[in-house]
Design an enzyme around this catalytic site. Structure first.
Site, PDB file in Angstrom:
ATOM      1  N   ARG A 117      13.960  55.271 -24.302  1.00 14.25           N
ATOM      2  CA  ARG A 117      13.210  54.053 -23.946  1.00 14.25           C
ATOM      3  C   ARG A 117      12.164  54.434 -22.919  1.00 14.25           C
ATOM      4  O   ARG A 117      12.507  54.974 -21.862  1.00 14.25           O
ATOM      5  CB  ARG A 117      14.134  52.977 -23.373  1.00 14.25           C
ATOM      6  N   HIS A 144       9.459  47.989 -30.885  1.00 12.83           N
ATOM      7  CA  HIS A 144      10.880  47.873 -30.497  1.00 12.83           C
ATOM      8  C   HIS A 144      11.718  47.850 -31.789  1.00 12.83           C
ATOM      9  O   HIS A 144      12.283  46.823 -32.162  1.00 12.83           O
ATOM     10  CB  HIS A 144      11.077  46.594 -29.676  1.00 12.83           C
ATOM     11  N   GLN A 147      15.433  46.620 -32.213  1.00 10.78           N
ATOM     12  CA  GLN A 147      15.468  45.153 -32.084  1.00 10.78           C
ATOM     13  C   GLN A 147      15.160  44.509 -33.439  1.00 10.78           C
ATOM     14  O   GLN A 147      15.773  43.505 -33.811  1.00 10.78           O
ATOM     15  CB  GLN A 147      14.421  44.729 -31.039  1.00 10.78           C
ATOM     16  N   ASP A 240       9.525  35.666 -26.284  1.00  9.74           N
ATOM     17  CA  ASP A 240       9.879  36.817 -25.441  1.00  9.74           C
ATOM     18  C   ASP A 240       9.290  36.541 -24.059  1.00  9.74           C
ATOM     19  O   ASP A 240       8.483  35.609 -23.895  1.00  9.74           O
ATOM     20  CB  ASP A 240       9.279  38.087 -26.078  1.00  9.74           C
ATOM     21  N   CYS A 282      14.674  37.959 -27.861  1.00 11.04           N
ATOM     22  CA  CYS A 282      15.267  39.300 -27.758  1.00 11.04           C
ATOM     23  C   CYS A 282      16.065  39.476 -26.471  1.00 11.04           C
ATOM     24  O   CYS A 282      16.926  40.350 -26.410  1.00 11.04           O
ATOM     25  CB  CYS A 282      14.173  40.356 -27.850  1.00 11.04           C
ATOM     26  N   ARG A 327      22.450  43.749 -32.063  1.00 11.03           N
ATOM     27  CA  ARG A 327      21.813  44.997 -31.637  1.00 11.03           C
ATOM     28  C   ARG A 327      22.781  46.164 -31.834  1.00 11.03           C
ATOM     29  O   ARG A 327      22.399  47.252 -32.238  1.00 11.03           O
ATOM     30  CB  ARG A 327      21.407  44.930 -30.152  1.00 11.03           C
TER      31      ARG A 327
END
Ligand code: CP
Ligand code: NVA
Length: 347
Positions: A117, A144, A147, A240, A282, A327
């Site tokens: 990440r 992402h 996700q 988001d 998310c 996830r």
């Protein structure tokens, strides 16, 4: 051509590959990962073992903070029989005292797979280039992808299919999650709309990719700042944070995005019956003042809720916690499909 189903392709083509962005895969491959995630969720729920990565070692590198992605990779690795090792921003020499290429060459000799990440997408690409083992993108400023598998899995769980579903992303339309929902959704035959002020709409490179996939799958997409047009008849309202990790422009974003807050009036403006509408996020979310950021924003700008109201966040239409659980199942599917060599399930 319509979106392909997982039955039309050979899963072994994913073995040994990095997972850096959904756009690098075919619609059939992304569909397979969504279906494999749903399959692994059922296996976990039934208590069936799935040690596809027995004896493997997994490095988890985080240059930015995380709750879900770190937890999901850790639990998924353990469930698959692998050993995860976490290295945070303060543990690594990466980029500061040692180049990405050298770090990749070292870690690739010890670990069988690496999650990363970070900030620039070029960093995770460089890591994958030199590691010699699969690298999984746990979020960059641009994409992402883990996700996405969880999100489209959640939508498929809710509606039973993806093709023809209408999804509206509301908010910062040029962040990693918005970019990926637009491109990946279009790959899967989902009609994606980005509802955002003009200054925060997707960049031409992302729009070009979307056009390419829309031509393949028949999905429709729309980028608009018009609230009514953006939400009418939609099935999924997704938002988001207004300010992503690595940014600090709260004042500008609060001003630009306040009219785009997801609230009851926006849900009503969809005109969609409740059994055909869900809310997704998310996470993490600013829906109250129970965080230090939330308190600071309330003090400075006089708003106690940001991208979503507490009412919507806690409404029966909200799916963000199912999405968060997914996830883990999605990351498990991604790791098993790209690294597993013992058994590739036909699902
Ligand atoms: N959604 C998501 O990536 O959450 P984290 O930042 O907590 O990993
Ligand atoms: N856009 C957000 C996503 C967090 C999961 C960020 O990058 O901070």
């Amino acid at each position: 051509m319509r979106a392909l189903t997982s039955k039309q392709f050979d899963a072994s083509q994913l073995q040994g590959r990095s997972f850096l962005a959904c756009k690098d895969f075919t619609p059939a491959e992304i569909n397979y990962l969504v279906d494999f995630s749903l399959h692994l969720k059922q296996m976990k729920q039934r208590g069936l073992p799935h040690h596809y990565l027995e004896g493997k070692n997994i490095a988890l590198l985080f240059a930015k903070t995380s709750t879900r992605t770190r937890a999901a990779f850790t639990v998924a690795a353990v469930d698959l029989g692998a050993q995860p090792e976490f290295m945070g921003a303060n543990d690594l020499q990466l980029g500061n005292k040692e180049s990405i290429a050298d770090t990749a060459k070292v870690l690739g000799r010890m670990f069988d797979g690496i999650e990363y990440r970070g900030f620039a997408h070029a960093d995770v690409t460089a890591l994958a280039k030199y590691a010699g083992v699969p690298v999984w993108n746990g979020l960059t400023d641009q994409w992402h992808p883990t996700q996405m598998i969880a999100d489209f899995m959640t939508i498929k769980e809710n509606f039973g299919h993806l093709q023809g579903i209408n999804l509206t992303f509301v908010g910062d339309g040029r962040n990693n999650v918005a970019n990926d929902l637009l491109v990946t959704g279009t790959m899967l035959g989902v009609n994606v709309r980005i509802l955002a002020p003009q200054a925060l709409q997707p960049v031409p490179e992302v729009v070009a990719l979307t056009k390419k996939f829309a031509a393949q799958t028949g999905a429709k997409f729309l980028i608009t700042d018009d609230l009514k047009q953006g939400v009418a008849g939609t099935n999924v309202i997704y938002t988001d944070v207004w300010v992503s990790m690595g940014e600090d422009n709260w004042e500008e974003r609060v001003k630009a995005l306040k009219p785009y807050q997801v609230n009851q009036a926006m849900l009503a403006a969809t005109g969609t019956p409740d059994d055909q509408l869900i809310f997704m996020h998310c996470l993490p979310a600013f829906h109250d003042t129970q965080t230090t950021y939330g308190q600071e924003i309330a003090r400075k700008y006089g708003i106690t809720e940001m991208e979503v109201t507490d009412e919507v966040f806690k409404s029966p239409l909200a799916r963000q916690f199912e999405e968060a659980e997914n996830r883990m199942h999605a990351i498990k599917a991604i790791m098993a499909a790209t690294l597993g060599d013992l058994f590739i399930p036909k699902i």
